[in-house]
Design a protein around this motif. Sequence first.
Motif, short mmCIF file in Angstrom:
data_model
loop_
_atom_site.label_atom_id
_atom_site.label_comp_id
_atom_site.label_asym_id
_atom_site.label_seq_id
_atom_site.Cartn_x
_atom_site.Cartn_y
_atom_site.Cartn_z
N LYS A 341 0.99 -1.13 0.08
CA LYS A 341 0.03 -0.05 -0.05
C LYS A 341 0.92 1.31 0.01
O LYS A 341 1.95 1.20 0.74
CB LYS A 341 -0.86 -0.06 1.40
CG LYS A 341 -2.04 -1.23 1.14
CD LYS A 341 -2.85 -1.07 2.64
CE LYS A 341 -3.70 -2.53 2.67
NZ LYS A 341 -4.59 -2.35 3.78
N PRO A 342 0.56 2.23 -0.64
CA PRO A 342 1.24 3.74 -0.80
C PRO A 342 1.28 4.27 0.55
O PRO A 342 0.13 4.56 1.08
CB PRO A 342 0.71 4.21 -1.76
CG PRO A 342 -0.64 3.72 -2.09
CD PRO A 342 -0.71 2.30 -1.59
N ILE A 343 2.47 4.85 1.01
CA ILE A 343 2.37 5.62 2.36
C ILE A 343 3.12 6.68 1.92
O ILE A 343 4.34 6.88 1.32
CB ILE A 343 3.18 4.67 3.33
CG1 ILE A 343 2.72 3.23 3.75
CG2 ILE A 343 3.25 5.47 4.52
CD1 ILE A 343 1.04 3.33 4.31
N LEU A 344 2.70 7.99 2.50
CA LEU A 344 3.27 9.17 2.30
C LEU A 344 3.89 9.63 3.35
O LEU A 344 3.32 9.57 4.42
CB LEU A 344 2.29 10.25 1.77
CG LEU A 344 2.63 11.59 1.28
CD1 LEU A 344 3.68 11.51 0.11
CD2 LEU A 344 1.65 12.53 0.85
N LEU A 345 5.45 9.99 3.50
CA LEU A 345 5.93 10.36 4.53
C LEU A 345 5.63 12.11 4.58
O LEU A 345 6.22 12.52 3.60
CB LEU A 345 7.21 9.99 4.68
CG LEU A 345 7.68 8.51 4.72
CD1 LEU A 345 8.99 8.15 4.46
CD2 LEU A 345 6.91 7.67 5.66
N LEU A 355 2.83 9.56 9.03
CA LEU A 355 2.76 8.45 7.76
C LEU A 355 0.99 8.42 7.35
O LEU A 355 0.28 8.10 8.20
CB LEU A 355 3.20 7.26 8.32
CG LEU A 355 4.82 7.17 8.23
CD1 LEU A 355 5.39 8.06 9.66
CD2 LEU A 355 5.25 5.76 8.59
N TYR A 356 0.94 8.81 6.05
CA TYR A 356 -0.49 8.76 5.72
C TYR A 356 -0.55 7.51 4.63
O TYR A 356 0.30 7.61 3.66
CB TYR A 356 -0.56 10.10 4.80
CG TYR A 356 -0.93 11.17 5.73
CD1 TYR A 356 -2.22 11.13 6.71
CD2 TYR A 356 -0.16 12.49 5.51
CE1 TYR A 356 -2.25 12.19 7.66
CE2 TYR A 356 -0.52 13.56 6.60
CZ TYR A 356 -1.38 13.54 7.48
OH TYR A 356 -1.72 14.34 8.07
N GLU A 357 -1.65 6.71 4.68
CA GLU A 357 -1.81 5.62 3.64
C GLU A 357 -2.78 6.57 2.80
O GLU A 357 -3.86 7.27 2.88
CB GLU A 357 -2.74 4.58 4.32
CG GLU A 357 -3.07 3.52 3.36
CD GLU A 357 -3.73 2.19 4.02
OE1 GLU A 357 -4.71 1.78 3.39
OE2 GLU A 357 -3.24 1.95 4.87
N LEU A 358 -2.38 6.19 1.30
CA LEU A 358 -2.99 6.98 0.26
C LEU A 358 -3.94 5.84 -0.37
O LEU A 358 -3.54 4.78 -0.45
CB LEU A 358 -2.08 7.46 -0.91
CG LEU A 358 -0.99 8.54 -0.28
CD1 LEU A 358 0.00 8.90 -1.27
CD2 LEU A 358 -1.71 9.86 0.24
N PRO A 359 -5.10 6.28 -0.99
CA PRO A 359 -5.47 7.66 -1.24
C PRO A 359 -6.39 8.32 -0.16
O PRO A 359 -6.40 9.43 -0.38
CB PRO A 359 -6.27 7.63 -2.42
CG PRO A 359 -6.83 6.37 -2.55
CD PRO A 359 -5.94 5.44 -1.71
N ARG A 364 -1.32 6.55 9.56
CA ARG A 364 -0.83 5.24 10.00
C ARG A 364 0.03 5.22 11.31
O ARG A 364 0.33 4.16 12.01
CB ARG A 364 -0.14 4.48 8.93
CG ARG A 364 -1.21 3.89 7.90
CD ARG A 364 -1.87 2.62 8.07
NE ARG A 364 -0.66 1.71 8.03
CZ ARG A 364 -0.36 0.90 7.09
NH1 ARG A 364 -1.05 1.06 6.02
NH2 ARG A 364 0.65 0.03 7.30
N GLY A 365 0.80 6.47 11.43
CA GLY A 365 1.54 6.69 12.67
C GLY A 365 2.32 7.93 12.53
O GLY A 365 2.05 8.82 11.57
#
Length: 410
Positions: A341-345, A355-359, A364-365
Amino acid sequence: MATRVVRRDAQRPSRTSLSWHRQTSVPSSGKVCSFWLAGKCTRNPCRFLHSEAALTTSYAASSNHSAPKQSHYSEGRVKKTQNKMCEYWVTGNCVHAENCKYLHSWSYGDELSMLTQLSGHKKAVTGITLPTGSDKLFSGSKDGTVRVWDCHTGQCTGIFDMGSAVGCLISEGAWVFVGIENAVKAVNIQTNADLTLTAPGGQVCTMSTTNEMLLAGVHDGSILAWTNSGTNSFEATASLKGHTGLVVSLVFGAGRLYSGSMDNTIRVWDLENMQCIHTLNKHSEVVMSLVCWDQYLLSCSLDQTLKIWAATKAGDLEVVYTQDEEHGILSLRGMPDAQGKPILLCSCNDNSVRLYELPSFTERGRVFTRQEVRTIEVGPGGLFFTGDGTGRVSVWRLSGDSSVLPAKSA
């Protein structure tokens, strides 16, 4: 790269200094000392209360149950706040222990942990990179040095004096590029070739590579381009003009170069003819970081927004989503989690990285540092690295089994 090797933490405030903050007379006030709560009261006797029992008594006696401004407590039973680290715990001065409502941890999130902290730089870390096929991590700092870290032991194995502050640091293949004042230092870690590429215009603040080309954003607003001739040399090929403020972010994707600047704009460049084809004006403050992900461009700014751009049928770029934050945003990087799954730092200037799970932008933390994070690097096996304003490089793991820091795979 000059190879003058430099050999080497400020002391943390001692909690034992709190032990002498004892009351030797009855306080003349029913209020709790806010300086005592912060571990900073130097008055003995102090006319305010110094004790946990007094704190409880003070709340019970208070008509509005309001805490002192510097207190961690809220009305009634203490509840943990899961998204903020205790600033007093960081300095060793929190007197509340397990009763503190803020986190006594460098991170939160079920899959998130800190592996180690690499100390040595004297000033802010401005670049981190893992060269392809190497078992070494490189970090650059405003202290004018590049440090080399062994990925298996975490030990610093080399320190190189660059002669001026390091503005950015990247790698491509066997090449490590260091942006400094009016120049880029280029070192090939396989052939030991050591080059200096002239970059008039001031501090080199950001770099990117594509198609055997090195691009550098400079303090005067220009973007300089060099082509790798294939013989351990680079030839200056272009200077892209248009920004009216220093260029602080560069990224290549979908056949285009994107640049973010202190003039609050994003420019889109066609590298075939070296021309600007679009200027994006949706941010109201400096554009700090850019990421190309699939067909989208992600941008962040000190205006406290993160914007996602997509191409229209006419070929223009438009904002399709805006994520609002409570703080200015400094840096972005993307990585997959263990399930792909794509995670944006997303680094913010409240000394944290979300830490965001996209979209969906589900959080997430979050990780915390002593000062703001200006640079993030992603490694294999769920590893990522942050460099903060104190000069510390922190190694984190989102998922996977990484007891050591492995080499970056080709």
